[in-house]
Scaffold this active site. Structure first.
Site, PDB file in Angstrom:
ATOM      1  N   CYS A 148       0.644  -1.304   0.115  1.00 31.14           N
ATOM      2  CA  CYS A 148      -0.077  -0.128  -0.124  1.00 31.14           C
ATOM      3  C   CYS A 148       0.701   1.310  -0.005  1.00 31.14           C
ATOM      4  CB  CYS A 148      -0.913   0.031   1.364  1.00 31.14           C
ATOM      5  SG  CYS A 148      -2.365  -1.191   1.203  1.00 31.14           S
TER       6      CYS A 148
ATOM      7  N   HIS B 130      -3.666   7.194   1.233  1.00 33.03           N
ATOM      8  CA  HIS B 130      -4.040   5.966   0.579  1.00 33.03           C
ATOM      9  C   HIS B 130      -5.344   5.500   0.999  1.00 33.03           C
ATOM     10  CE1 HIS B 130      -3.950   1.541  -0.001  1.00 33.03           C
ATOM     11  NE2 HIS B 130      -3.926   1.428   1.297  1.00 33.03           N
TER      12      HIS B 130
ATOM     13  N   ASN C 220     -10.136  -0.441  -2.081  1.00 32.99           N
ATOM     14  CA  ASN C 220      -8.321  -0.252  -1.880  1.00 32.99           C
ATOM     15  C   ASN C 220      -7.789  -0.944  -3.029  1.00 32.99           C
ATOM     16  OD1 ASN C 220      -5.759  -0.802  -0.894  1.00 32.99           O
ATOM     17  ND2 ASN C 220      -6.419  -1.290   1.069  1.00 32.99           N
TER      18      ASN C 220
END
Length: 334
Positions: free
Chosen positions: A114, A261, A291
């Site tokens: 991530c 993020h 995500n």
């Protein structure tokens, strides 16, 4: 010393929209359950025979290159961030290099999950600052839908993730705009709190999985200790944002736009509330894409740019936290 500046942005997501209602038909979940825990309403999944990690990265890269007014011959270096490469090896950077018709430039693959795009920007920034390269293509792309446990057993993870790609051209700049600083960290003691354990060269490999043929084996699906990850994420997000601001003699009040993020809308909302930022100071799109790991920040940054939420001179902060644990931030003046 030179400064690096984003001169072009682009993103690509698959056409296939998967809603919470769609997921409720294949696992024990519902729209309310997913939204309350993640804020996600829908995500994009690739069709099995179409988009790939490198393929989506190429599509995003072409948009970014066009906007930056650079051609293949102008690209000096490629940095490609992903946790879902086309092959176990080689990484997708070389595939992109070939398909875009670039010269025999180096293609570096980043495995920071991530935080991948933040790490990639940090690496690219250093190469430009030292004068080694002039134009660097930075890509974050993920195909995660093919590796998710889309049953009730895996719902806590599988409802979160989506597929997509984002790209940026980082170019040499001699004015006062561009990246002011980057800050990256890791804490490997928590590696298995958010991980995909198999197949792995140091543990159970493909031969072991096939030999066991165990339908209860979960090692080849992503595992996440959700509460532990959340608690660490909100702390590290706060720390690394403050670190970036302090390094540039800035304060929270100086932030024009924070692009976090897109891990979980609840994390973004927690940070927004803690820093007392208004809605127009934080950009979120996890509601529509889920995500997308290394792709989430470049997708969100591109959308913010396209929606005129960033203007010349703005202080823009990017921040990420993810598997590893890894985390980082970028502070830039647009």
């Amino acid at each position: 010393m030179y400064r690096s500046k984003i001169t072009g942005l682009g993103y690509y997501v698959p056409d296939n929209i998967v809603t919470n209602e769609d997921l409720s038909k294949i696992m024990d979940t519902n729209d309310q359950w997913i939204i309350e825990r993640t804020g996600i309403e829908q995500r994009r999944h690739v069709s099995l025979s179409e988009d790939t990690t490198s393929g989506m990265g190429i599509k995003a890269a072409r948009i970014a290159m066009s906007r930056a007014n650079v051609e293949a011959k102008d690209i000096d270096f490629v940095v490609f961030a992903t946790l879902s490469p086309d092959y176990y090896f080689p990484g997708p950077g070389v595939t992109l290099q070939h398909e875009l018709g670039l010269d025999t430039v180096a293609a570096l693959d980043i495995r920071a999950q991530c935080s991948g795009f933040i790490y990639a920007l940090s690496v690219a920034d250093q190469y430009i600052k030292t004068g080694m390269y002039k134009n660097i293509l930075v890509v974050g792309s993920e195909v995660q839908s093919k590796g998710l446990d889309k049953t009730t057993r895996g719902r806590s993870v599988s409802v979160i993730f989506g597929d997509g790609a984002g790209a940026a051209i980082l170019s040499r700049s001699e004015d006062q705009s561009g990246i002011l600083s980057t800050h990256i960290h890791s804490q490997g003691e928590h590696a298995e709190e958010l991980a995909l354990l198999a197949p792995g060269m140091g543990g159970r490999w493909v031969n072991d999985i096939l030999a066991d043929n165990d339908p209860e084996d979960e090692s080849y699906y992503p595992h996440m200790n959700g509460q532990f990850v959340f608690k660490n994420a909100v702390v590290r997000f706060s720390e690394v944002i403050q670190e970036g601001l302090k390094a540039n003699d800035l304060t929270i009040e100086d932030i024009d736009l924070l692009v976090p993020h897109q891990a979980n809308l609840r994390i973004s909302q927690y940070i927004q509330q803690k820093f007392k930022l208004s809605d127009h100071q934080v950009f979120n799109n996890i509601q529509y894409f889920g995500n997308t790991t290394a792709a989430s920040i470049p997708i969100a940054l591109t959308q913010a740019f396209e929606q005129d939420k960033i203007k010349k001179g703005d202080v823009v902060v990017l921040a990420a936290f993810g598997s590893g644990f890894t985390w980082g931030s970028v502070v830039m003046k647009w």
